[in-house]
Design an enzyme around this catalytic site. Structure first.
Site, PDB file in Angstrom:
ATOM      1  CG  HIS A   1      -8.811  -2.858  52.683  1.00  0.00           C
ATOM      2  ND1 HIS A   1     -10.117  -2.670  52.287  1.00  0.00           N
ATOM      3  CD2 HIS A   1      -8.110  -1.865  52.089  1.00  0.00           C
ATOM      4  CE1 HIS A   1     -10.190  -1.612  51.494  1.00  0.00           C
ATOM      5  NE2 HIS A   1      -8.982  -1.106  51.357  1.00  0.00           N
TER       6      HIS A   1
ATOM      7  CG  ASP B   1     -12.848  -3.849  53.955  1.00  0.00           C
ATOM      8  OD1 ASP B   1     -11.906  -4.016  54.740  1.00  0.00           O
ATOM      9  OD2 ASP B   1     -12.753  -3.185  52.895  1.00  0.00           O
TER      10      ASP B   1
ATOM     11  N   GLY C   1      -6.305   4.813  48.092  1.00  0.00           N
ATOM     12  CA  GLY C   1      -6.166   5.827  49.129  1.00  0.00           C
ATOM     13  C   GLY C   1      -7.502   6.356  49.600  1.00  0.00           C
ATOM     14  CG  ASN C   2     -10.673   8.085  47.325  1.00  0.00           C
ATOM     15  OD1 ASN C   2     -10.151   8.189  46.217  1.00  0.00           O
ATOM     16  ND2 ASN C   2     -11.144   9.130  47.988  1.00  0.00           N
ATOM     17  CB  SER C   3      -9.629   2.140  51.229  1.00  0.00           C
ATOM     18  OG  SER C   3      -9.774   1.320  50.112  1.00  0.00           O
TER      19      SER C   3
ATOM     20  N   GLY D   1     -21.531 -24.068  58.755  1.00  0.00           N
ATOM     21  CA  GLY D   1     -20.511 -24.845  58.065  1.00  0.00           C
ATOM     22  C   GLY D   1     -20.936 -25.414  56.733  1.00  0.00           C
TER      23      GLY D   1
END
Length: 520
Positions: free
Chosen positions: A140, A170, A244-246, A302
């Site tokens: 992200h 992620d 901001g630590n991501s 599915g």
């Protein structure tokens, strides 16, 4: 497996979910040395210990983190991104789940906009995982970025490019040109325990070069900021994690990377001591594939699965400690539908192994290779059966969510043309009219009966039913009219069961409610 959005009636007030990234300006990362990154090259192999005896802690307390930070910090980087935002009434902040009003209002001719939209800024963190410039971060942070700049610990800025991204976990890998970058490694053998010390290093609020410390608070957590996430059992840590630590690393006291910081839960948007890190056991195999330029593929059949609590399993006629997942939907023409899986089946095993919930089932299917035959064990009408399904390729998370928002590909079912209201357990229900669809924002793909009023002190009120809620299913019966719902309730009562499970929707989101009958 398809991922589903859920909601809770009677929402928890004031709880905000924030991914750990931020937009805005950049503050210089302090450094005492020029030239190579703080004088480091090659693999960093820190050792625990405290050389500064003046700061030595009392016996029984943890050693200072200063030595560890000094050894691993050169491998941590600041990431600044530019993203092209399509013109619309809202602007998505890069690196976060938040959207803010577009000051240009989506109108043409406004300064700062063009036919392609506007430019937004975002920031995050990352760390070198190889000497030749590979950097691990969050998906992200860099998703849809048109420009990525990496700022090293010594202040140098280098342009980076995306090597690979994996939305499901992620994770992303980017690369800068160069050699002999200081790098750190994932811990592959030791499993951190609840209570073990951790150090988070990153770029909170654009400050750069920041260390925070805490402990592992819990293991195998689902990220409540993204309850649909099914492929990561997060480490919960209480080291301060902010926007901001991501993408920054979580180290143990030996300087080994045990996690990749991903998100926080907070009522304010700042750290309150509940952070989530993707564990090394998940991050390493995924980033290894991304570094090789390999697209991460997972199996797909599915199915939309839902996991219930004890009350809901009981309302479905199962034991309160039942283990498995409820098949809420079957994607048309997907492998599961072609093999004969039906809505309302109870999925209890995958490839001969029992699954306790939807998350376990999704991971078991996802671990299969596309084209591989997957054995699904289901319970239907009280009988256990095995269904062989040939796995497909799992679509991206964006495609799955888009499919959900469009009703999972299902078209509207026919509804009775004469909507007559009927009072059932204190709730007045009727077939949905066009005016009610407009009033309550009910998509055409949502069918069933709508609650128009609820009497106080009745089972319906205690269950949480409210005007505007649509009931689409009761137990294993699809509801198309008030008569259908009345018949489902009579059937459950005749069986001597104390409650019935209602599948409901409101505001475009889906959920379940347990309707408990009055005792006579």
């Amino acid at each position: 497996m398809m991922k589903r959005k859920e909601f809770m009636l009677g929402a928890i007030a004031g709880l905000t979910f924030a991914a750990a990234a931020t937009a805005g300006g950049v503050i210089d990362w302090p450094s005492a040395n020029a030239g190579p990154v703080a004088g480091f090259t090659g693999r960093l192999a820190p050792t625990a210990g405290a050389a500064g005896l003046a700061f030595a802690p009392p016996q029984g307390a943890p050693l200072s983190f200063a030595d560890i930070f000094a050894q691993v910090a050169p491998a941590v980087v600041q990431i600044d991104v530019k993203t092209r935002v399509p013109r619309s009434s809202m602007i998505q902040i890069p690196g976060t789940p938040f959207a803010i009003p577009n000051p240009n209002g989506g109108e043409e001719g406004e300064e700062g906009t063009d036919d392609e939209g506007t430019t937004a800024m975002g920031a995050g963190s990352g760390f070198f995982i190889a000497a030749n410039g590979f950097i691990v971060t969050n998906n992200h942070v860099v998703a849809d970025a048109t420009e990525i700049m990496v700022k090293l610990a010594d202040g140098r800025e280098l342009e980076a490019r995306v090597i690979g991204r994996d939305e499901a976990t992620d994770l992303a890998v980017i690369k800068v040109e160069g050699t002999d970058f200081p790098f750190v490694t994932f811990e592959e053998t030791a499993q951190p325990r609840v209570g073990d010390w951790v150090i988070a290093v990153g770029n909170p609020f654009g400050l750069g070069g920041t260390a925070t410390a805490g402990i592992v608070s819990a293991q195998s957590r689902q990220n409540l900021a993204d309850p649909t996430s099914s492929f990561v059992d997060f480490l919960q840590i209480d080291a301060a994690i902010n926007r901001g630590n991501s993408g920054g690393p979580t180290f143990d006291i030996y300087g080994r990377v045990i996690g990749v910081n991903s998100a926080i839960i907070s009522p304010t948007g700042g750290s309150v001591g509940i952070g989530f890190a993707i564990p090394a056991s998940v991050a390493k195999p995924v980033t290894d594939q991304l570094m090789r330029g390999v697209t991460v593929q997972r199996g797909f059949v599915g199915l939309g699965l839902r996991t219930f609590d004890a009350d809901r399993w009981e309302a479905l006629g199962q034991a309160r400690d039942f283990k498995g997942a409820y098949v809420e939907s079957v994607t048309p023409d997907a492998p599961a539908e072609q093999a004969g899986v039906q809505e309302g089946d109870l999925l209890v095993g995958v490839n001969g192994r029992p699954v306790a919930n939807g998350t376990e089932a999704t991971r078991a299917v996802g671990s299969a290779r596309p084209g591989e035959t997957i054995r699904l064990e289901v319970i239907r009408d009280g009988r256990r059966r095995t269904i062989n399904v040939r796995s497909g390729v799992r679509p991206s998370e964006t495609e799955l969510l888009a499919d959900q928002d469009q009703g999972g590909g299902e078209g509207p079912r026919n509804s009775p043309t004469a909507p007559q209201g009927q009072v059932l357990e204190g709730a007045t229900v009727r077939s949905i009219t066009p005016a009610q669809r407009s009033q309550y924002g009910i998509p055409e793909t949502v069918t069933g009966v709508i609650v128009t009023s609820v009497a106080r002190g009745t089972p319906a009120a205690e269950a949480g039913l409210q005007a505007g809620i649509v009931i689409s299913r009761a137990g294993n019966r699809t509801i198309g009219s008030a008569a259908d719902l009345a018949a489902a309730i009579r059937e459950i009562k005749a069986a001597g069961r104390p409650s019935i499970l209602l599948f409901v929707s409101a505001g475009g989101q889906r959920g379940t409610l347990v309707l408990k009958f009055e005792t006579e």
